[in-house]
Design a protein around this motif. Sequence first.
Motif, PDB file in Angstrom:
ATOM      1  N   LEU A  92       0.817  -1.201   0.000  1.00  0.00           N
ATOM      2  CA  LEU A  92       0.000   0.000   0.000  1.00  0.00           C
ATOM      3  C   LEU A  92       0.854   1.256   0.000  1.00  0.00           C
ATOM      4  O   LEU A  92       0.539   2.229  -0.681  1.00  0.00           O
ATOM      5  N   ARG A  93       1.952   1.260   0.753  1.00  0.00           N
ATOM      6  CA  ARG A  93       2.846   2.424   0.745  1.00  0.00           C
ATOM      7  C   ARG A  93       3.364   2.663  -0.665  1.00  0.00           C
ATOM      8  O   ARG A  93       3.480   3.794  -1.121  1.00  0.00           O
ATOM      9  N   ASP A  94       3.664   1.590  -1.392  1.00  0.00           N
ATOM     10  CA  ASP A  94       4.145   1.713  -2.765  1.00  0.00           C
ATOM     11  C   ASP A  94       3.059   2.232  -3.705  1.00  0.00           C
ATOM     12  O   ASP A  94       3.358   2.738  -4.772  1.00  0.00           O
ATOM     13  N   THR A 114      -8.537   6.458  -2.785  1.00  0.00           N
ATOM     14  CA  THR A 114      -7.328   7.024  -2.204  1.00  0.00           C
ATOM     15  C   THR A 114      -6.650   5.944  -1.387  1.00  0.00           C
ATOM     16  O   THR A 114      -7.261   5.364  -0.483  1.00  0.00           O
ATOM     17  N   VAL A 115      -5.418   5.652  -1.751  1.00  0.00           N
ATOM     18  CA  VAL A 115      -4.634   4.650  -1.039  1.00  0.00           C
ATOM     19  C   VAL A 115      -3.669   5.400  -0.133  1.00  0.00           C
ATOM     20  O   VAL A 115      -2.868   6.203  -0.600  1.00  0.00           O
ATOM     21  N   ALA A 116      -3.803   5.173   1.179  1.00  0.00           N
ATOM     22  CA  ALA A 116      -2.925   5.797   2.170  1.00  0.00           C
ATOM     23  C   ALA A 116      -2.081   4.697   2.807  1.00  0.00           C
ATOM     24  O   ALA A 116      -2.162   3.541   2.413  1.00  0.00           O
ATOM     25  N   THR A 117      -1.339   5.044   3.812  1.00  0.00           N
ATOM     26  CA  THR A 117      -0.412   4.097   4.437  1.00  0.00           C
ATOM     27  C   THR A 117      -1.070   2.786   4.828  1.00  0.00           C
ATOM     28  O   THR A 117      -0.573   1.722   4.509  1.00  0.00           O
ATOM     29  N   ASP A 118      -2.199   2.846   5.523  1.00  0.00           N
ATOM     30  CA  ASP A 118      -2.848   1.619   5.966  1.00  0.00           C
ATOM     31  C   ASP A 118      -4.349   1.634   5.679  1.00  0.00           C
ATOM     32  O   ASP A 118      -5.112   0.920   6.298  1.00  0.00           O
ATOM     33  N   HIS A 153      -2.386  -6.001  -3.988  1.00  0.00           N
ATOM     34  CA  HIS A 153      -2.245  -5.344  -5.286  1.00  0.00           C
ATOM     35  C   HIS A 153      -3.531  -4.583  -5.622  1.00  0.00           C
ATOM     36  O   HIS A 153      -4.245  -4.956  -6.557  1.00  0.00           O
ATOM     37  N   PRO A 154      -3.831  -3.525  -4.882  1.00  0.00           N
ATOM     38  CA  PRO A 154      -5.113  -2.836  -5.074  1.00  0.00           C
ATOM     39  C   PRO A 154      -5.275  -2.214  -6.459  1.00  0.00           C
ATOM     40  O   PRO A 154      -6.392  -2.060  -6.939  1.00  0.00           O
ATOM     41  N   LEU A 155      -4.188  -1.882  -7.122  1.00  0.00           N
ATOM     42  CA  LEU A 155      -4.277  -1.197  -8.407  1.00  0.00           C
ATOM     43  C   LEU A 155      -4.396  -2.148  -9.596  1.00  0.00           C
ATOM     44  O   LEU A 155      -4.782  -1.730 -10.679  1.00  0.00           O
ATOM     45  N   THR A 156      -4.069  -3.409  -9.396  1.00  0.00           N
ATOM     46  CA  THR A 156      -4.070  -4.339 -10.536  1.00  0.00           C
ATOM     47  C   THR A 156      -5.010  -5.526 -10.379  1.00  0.00           C
ATOM     48  O   THR A 156      -5.312  -6.188 -11.366  1.00  0.00           O
ATOM     49  N   LYS A 157      -5.457  -5.816  -9.173  1.00  0.00           N
ATOM     50  CA  LYS A 157      -6.261  -7.023  -8.974  1.00  0.00           C
ATOM     51  C   LYS A 157      -7.589  -6.743  -8.285  1.00  0.00           C
ATOM     52  O   LYS A 157      -8.064  -7.552  -7.500  1.00  0.00           O
ATOM     53  N   SER A 209     -19.706  -9.377 -13.908  1.00  0.00           N
ATOM     54  CA  SER A 209     -18.449  -9.038 -13.241  1.00  0.00           C
ATOM     55  C   SER A 209     -17.554  -8.274 -14.197  1.00  0.00           C
ATOM     56  O   SER A 209     -17.644  -8.448 -15.411  1.00  0.00           O
ATOM     57  N   ALA A 210     -16.696  -7.469 -13.646  1.00  0.00           N
ATOM     58  CA  ALA A 210     -15.761  -6.711 -14.465  1.00  0.00           C
ATOM     59  C   ALA A 210     -14.514  -6.389 -13.660  1.00  0.00           C
ATOM     60  O   ALA A 210     -14.568  -6.247 -12.443  1.00  0.00           O
ATOM     61  N   ARG A 211     -13.414  -6.299 -14.357  1.00  0.00           N
ATOM     62  CA  ARG A 211     -12.167  -5.877 -13.739  1.00  0.00           C
ATOM     63  C   ARG A 211     -12.226  -4.365 -13.554  1.00  0.00           C
ATOM     64  O   ARG A 211     -12.740  -3.651 -14.407  1.00  0.00           O
ATOM     65  N   VAL A 212     -11.709  -3.884 -12.466  1.00  0.00           N
ATOM     66  CA  VAL A 212     -11.682  -2.452 -12.189  1.00  0.00           C
ATOM     67  C   VAL A 212     -10.449  -1.861 -12.870  1.00  0.00           C
ATOM     68  O   VAL A 212      -9.332  -2.318 -12.650  1.00  0.00           O
ATOM     69  N   ARG A 213     -10.668  -0.867 -13.721  1.00  0.00           N
ATOM     70  CA  ARG A 213      -9.583  -0.151 -14.402  1.00  0.00           C
ATOM     71  C   ARG A 213      -9.244   1.077 -13.560  1.00  0.00           C
ATOM     72  O   ARG A 213     -10.122   1.862 -13.219  1.00  0.00           O
ATOM     73  N   ILE A 214      -7.965   1.236 -13.248  1.00  0.00           N
ATOM     74  CA  ILE A 214      -7.543   2.283 -12.323  1.00  0.00           C
ATOM     75  C   ILE A 214      -6.466   3.138 -12.987  1.00  0.00           C
ATOM     76  O   ILE A 214      -5.523   2.605 -13.568  1.00  0.00           O
ATOM     77  N   THR A 215      -6.641   4.459 -12.908  1.00  0.00           N
ATOM     78  CA  THR A 215      -5.634   5.392 -13.418  1.00  0.00           C
ATOM     79  C   THR A 215      -5.317   6.419 -12.329  1.00  0.00           C
ATOM     80  O   THR A 215      -6.211   6.862 -11.609  1.00  0.00           O
TER      81      THR A 215
END
Length: 153
Positions: free
Chosen positions: A30-32, A54-58, A96-100, A144-150
């Motif tokens: 998540l930090r990354d 919004t992805v924060a430290t934890d 892997h919140p941004l890809t999975k 169902s659908a994959r979430v696309r994130i930018t």
Amino acid sequence: MDSHTPRFRIGLAALLLATAAVGPASAQQLRDSTGTYRFQARSGATVIIEGTMTVATDTIIVDAIPGPCYAAVNSSRAGPIVYKCAHVTLVIDRAHPLTKSNASSTRVVIDKTPVCMVNGRDAQGRPICVKTGYESSERDQTISARVRITQLP
């Protein structure tokens, strides 16, 4: 509306912040990924859910339409973070919140089946259908659908 046109059960579209804490095993991932992102999940031309994350430290904060969004009580620290946003389930992978991440929703599909309304006989005396009608039946279908994130600037 033809027999295969979906009719969606749609709740009120609203914005609400939902927050879920993550476990220590995924804290480094998540930090990354720290930052604010736009996300969208589509099934064909239909947008299932969209908003910002919004992805924060934890913590992962979701602001989505449709809403409101609530972190599901059955989310475990080891598994994905699950949000219920109106009729949509948003599943965010902790590692892997941004890809999975993915989303799913249930829609009502109306099936129309031809049925004979009036029976008769042809010139040879064989049974025939003189008038045809249609019976409608509804069934739930999960999409169902994959979430696309930018990343937002």
